[in-house]
Motif scaffolding. Sequence first.
Motif, PDB file in Angstrom:
ATOM      1  N   GLN A 226      20.984  49.868   5.322  1.00 16.00           N
ATOM      2  CA  GLN A 226      21.332  51.096   6.016  1.00 16.00           C
ATOM      3  C   GLN A 226      21.367  50.860   7.531  1.00 16.00           C
ATOM      4  N   ASP A 227      22.115  51.710   8.243  1.00 15.28           N
ATOM      5  CA  ASP A 227      22.126  51.624   9.700  1.00 15.28           C
ATOM      6  C   ASP A 227      20.714  51.731  10.269  1.00 15.28           C
ATOM      7  N   GLY A 228      19.889  52.573   9.641  1.00 13.26           N
ATOM      8  CA  GLY A 228      18.520  52.740  10.122  1.00 13.26           C
ATOM      9  C   GLY A 228      17.709  51.464  10.046  1.00 13.26           C
ATOM     10  N   HIS A 229      17.956  50.641   9.007  1.00  9.49           N
ATOM     11  CA  HIS A 229      17.271  49.356   8.901  1.00  9.49           C
ATOM     12  C   HIS A 229      17.552  48.493  10.127  1.00  9.49           C
ATOM     13  N   LEU A 230      18.788  48.576  10.617  1.00 10.32           N
ATOM     14  CA  LEU A 230      19.252  47.698  11.682  1.00 10.32           C
ATOM     15  C   LEU A 230      19.001  48.273  13.075  1.00 10.32           C
ATOM     16  N   ASP A 231      19.200  49.593  13.207  1.00  6.91           N
ATOM     17  CA  ASP A 231      19.082  50.234  14.511  1.00  6.91           C
ATOM     18  C   ASP A 231      17.658  50.156  15.056  1.00  6.91           C
ATOM     19  N   HIS A 232      16.671  50.237  14.172  1.00 11.08           N
ATOM     20  CA  HIS A 232      15.276  50.228  14.600  1.00 11.08           C
ATOM     21  C   HIS A 232      14.683  48.824  14.660  1.00 11.08           C
ATOM     22  N   ALA A 233      15.539  47.814  14.514  1.00 14.19           N
ATOM     23  CA  ALA A 233      15.040  46.433  14.551  1.00 14.19           C
ATOM     24  C   ALA A 233      15.924  45.572  15.452  1.00 14.19           C
ATOM     25  N   GLN A 234      16.208  46.097  16.638  1.00 16.18           N
ATOM     26  CA  GLN A 234      16.987  45.339  17.608  1.00 16.18           C
ATOM     27  C   GLN A 234      16.059  44.588  18.569  1.00 16.18           C
ATOM     28  N   LEU A 235      16.485  43.408  18.968  1.00 12.77           N
ATOM     29  CA  LEU A 235      15.734  42.647  19.961  1.00 12.77           C
ATOM     30  C   LEU A 235      15.780  43.361  21.314  1.00 12.77           C
ATOM     31  N   PRO A 236      14.813  43.116  22.187  1.00 19.49           N
ATOM     32  CA  PRO A 236      14.904  43.668  23.553  1.00 19.49           C
ATOM     33  C   PRO A 236      16.154  43.140  24.252  1.00 19.49           C
ATOM     34  N   ASP A 237      16.732  43.942  25.147  1.00 20.27           N
ATOM     35  CA  ASP A 237      17.916  43.498  25.885  1.00 20.27           C
ATOM     36  C   ASP A 237      17.641  42.226  26.674  1.00 20.27           C
ATOM     37  N   VAL A 238      16.390  42.070  27.124  1.00 21.20           N
ATOM     38  CA  VAL A 238      15.981  40.851  27.825  1.00 21.20           C
ATOM     39  C   VAL A 238      14.761  40.284  27.100  1.00 21.20           C
ATOM     40  N   VAL A 239      14.902  39.062  26.599  1.00 20.19           N
ATOM     41  CA  VAL A 239      13.814  38.411  25.864  1.00 20.19           C
ATOM     42  C   VAL A 239      13.147  37.384  26.783  1.00 20.19           C
ATOM     43  N   PRO A 240      11.882  37.567  27.113  1.00 19.38           N
ATOM     44  CA  PRO A 240      11.204  36.616  28.007  1.00 19.38           C
ATOM     45  C   PRO A 240      10.940  35.286  27.314  1.00 19.38           C
ATOM     46  N   THR A 241      10.981  34.218  28.078  1.00 16.93           N
ATOM     47  CA  THR A 241      10.639  32.883  27.587  1.00 16.93           C
ATOM     48  C   THR A 241       9.782  32.206  28.655  1.00 16.93           C
ATOM     49  N   ASN A 242       9.334  30.989  28.380  1.00 14.47           N
ATOM     50  CA  ASN A 242       8.564  30.234  29.368  1.00 14.47           C
ATOM     51  C   ASN A 242       9.439  29.781  30.531  1.00 14.47           C
ATOM     52  N   LYS A 243      10.745  29.847  30.322  1.00 13.83           N
ATOM     53  CA  LYS A 243      11.666  29.439  31.380  1.00 13.83           C
ATOM     54  C   LYS A 243      12.534  30.634  31.761  1.00 13.83           C
ATOM     55  N   LYS A 244      13.832  30.495  31.607  1.00 19.96           N
ATOM     56  CA  LYS A 244      14.765  31.550  31.978  1.00 19.96           C
ATOM     57  C   LYS A 244      14.841  32.597  30.874  1.00 19.96           C
ATOM     58  N   PRO A 245      14.772  33.885  31.191  1.00 24.74           N
ATOM     59  CA  PRO A 245      14.861  34.925  30.151  1.00 24.74           C
ATOM     60  C   PRO A 245      16.240  34.925  29.487  1.00 24.74           C
ATOM     61  N   ILE A 246      16.276  35.417  28.246  1.00 23.64           N
ATOM     62  CA  ILE A 246      17.519  35.450  27.478  1.00 23.64           C
ATOM     63  C   ILE A 246      18.037  36.882  27.468  1.00 23.64           C
ATOM     64  N   HIS A 247      19.281  37.064  27.863  1.00 22.04           N
ATOM     65  CA  HIS A 247      19.883  38.389  27.955  1.00 22.04           C
ATOM     66  C   HIS A 247      20.810  38.638  26.768  1.00 22.04           C
ATOM     67  N   LYS A 248      20.806  39.870  26.287  1.00 16.95           N
ATOM     68  CA  LYS A 248      21.735  40.266  25.246  1.00 16.95           C
ATOM     69  C   LYS A 248      23.158  40.062  25.746  1.00 16.95           C
ATOM     70  N   PRO A 249      24.035  39.441  24.954  1.00 13.53           N
ATOM     71  CA  PRO A 249      25.417  39.226  25.394  1.00 13.53           C
ATOM     72  C   PRO A 249      26.114  40.542  25.724  1.00 13.53           C
ATOM     73  N   SER A 250      26.870  40.557  26.802  1.00 19.06           N
ATOM     74  CA  SER A 250      27.500  41.803  27.269  1.00 19.06           C
ATOM     75  C   SER A 250      28.488  42.376  26.258  1.00 19.06           C
ATOM     76  N   HIS A 251      29.169  41.523  25.481  1.00 20.38           N
ATOM     77  CA  HIS A 251      30.152  42.038  24.526  1.00 20.38           C
ATOM     78  C   HIS A 251      29.528  42.379  23.176  1.00 20.38           C
ATOM     79  N   TRP A 252      28.199  42.276  23.069  1.00 22.48           N
ATOM     80  CA  TRP A 252      27.487  42.685  21.854  1.00 22.48           C
ATOM     81  C   TRP A 252      26.937  44.097  22.032  1.00 22.48           C
TER      82      TRP A 252
END
Length: 252
Positions: A226-252
Motif C-alpha cells: 500500500q502507499d501507506g507502507h511506503l509513504d511512512h518509510a522514507q529515508l531522510p532527505d539528508v542522510v548523515p555519514t562520517n564523511k559527506k552527507p547523502i542528499h535525496k536525488p532532486s529528480h526523485w
Amino acid sequence: MGGFFTFGEMNSVVSTIPKPPLRIAVYIDGYNLYYGRLRGTNFKWLDIVKVFDVLLTQRDQHEQLEVVKYFTAPALANFATHGTASVAAQSAYHRALKAMHRERFEIIYGNHSYDKSGALLPSFIAGQPYDRTNRVRVWKLEEKKTDVNLALCMYRDACKGRYDRMILVSNDSDAEPALEAIREDFPEIMIGVVMPIHPPAPGREKHRRTSGSLAKHADWTLPYLQDGHLDHAQLPDVVPTNKKPIHKPSHW
C-alpha cells in the motif's frame, strides 16, 4: 544455608525465561521492486529496512529483523532515463541505506548485459500472426546474475540455519525453484512472500497479478504494498555519514 529448588520450582523458573525472538531475513529482488512498485511514484527514496521493521511489529509474532539482503545491478547511463543522473541517484540510494542500517543491510550486485550490435528479434504487428522472417534489430538489455544470486543466498542461508523465517520480496516466478527447495529441505523455516505491486484501484488501467507459483510455497503472502507502507518509510532527505552527507536525488 543454601536452599534447593524442588523439581516443580525449577520448572517454574525455566518457564519464566523469555524465549529469544525469531530471526528474520528479507531477500529483495531490487529490479522487481523498482519496476513493479516504485517506478513513477514519489516513494523511490524508500527505507526498505524500516518497511519491514514496521511490518514485523504489526505482525506481533515475536520476530526480529536480522538483515535485509538487496539484489540488484548497477544502472547503465546509456540506458537510463536520466543518464548519469540515474546512475548517481542509484548510488546515493544504496549508500544511504548502508549508512542508515550498516549491519542490517547488505547489497549483492549482479550486472547488466547487452548486445552491442543489437539483437535481431521478430517484429510485432497488431492483428498479424507471428512471422519469424520479419525481424528488426533492437537494443536488448538484460540483468544478469540477480535471480541466481538471490536463490543461492536464500538456500545457503537455510543450509547454515541462520534464520528461523525468510521473507522474499518479489513477484517473479523465477524464484519458485528456490522456495520449493527450501520448503522441501528445511520445512521448519517459515517462508513469507511480499509482492511488490500496486494495490488494485479504480481508474488504474492495469493491475499486475500476484504470482501463484510463489504463493503456493509460502506460509503467508502480502499481495501488494500500500502507499501507506511506503509513504511512512522514507529515508531522510539528508542522510548523515562520517564523511559527506547523502542528499535525496532532486529528480526523485
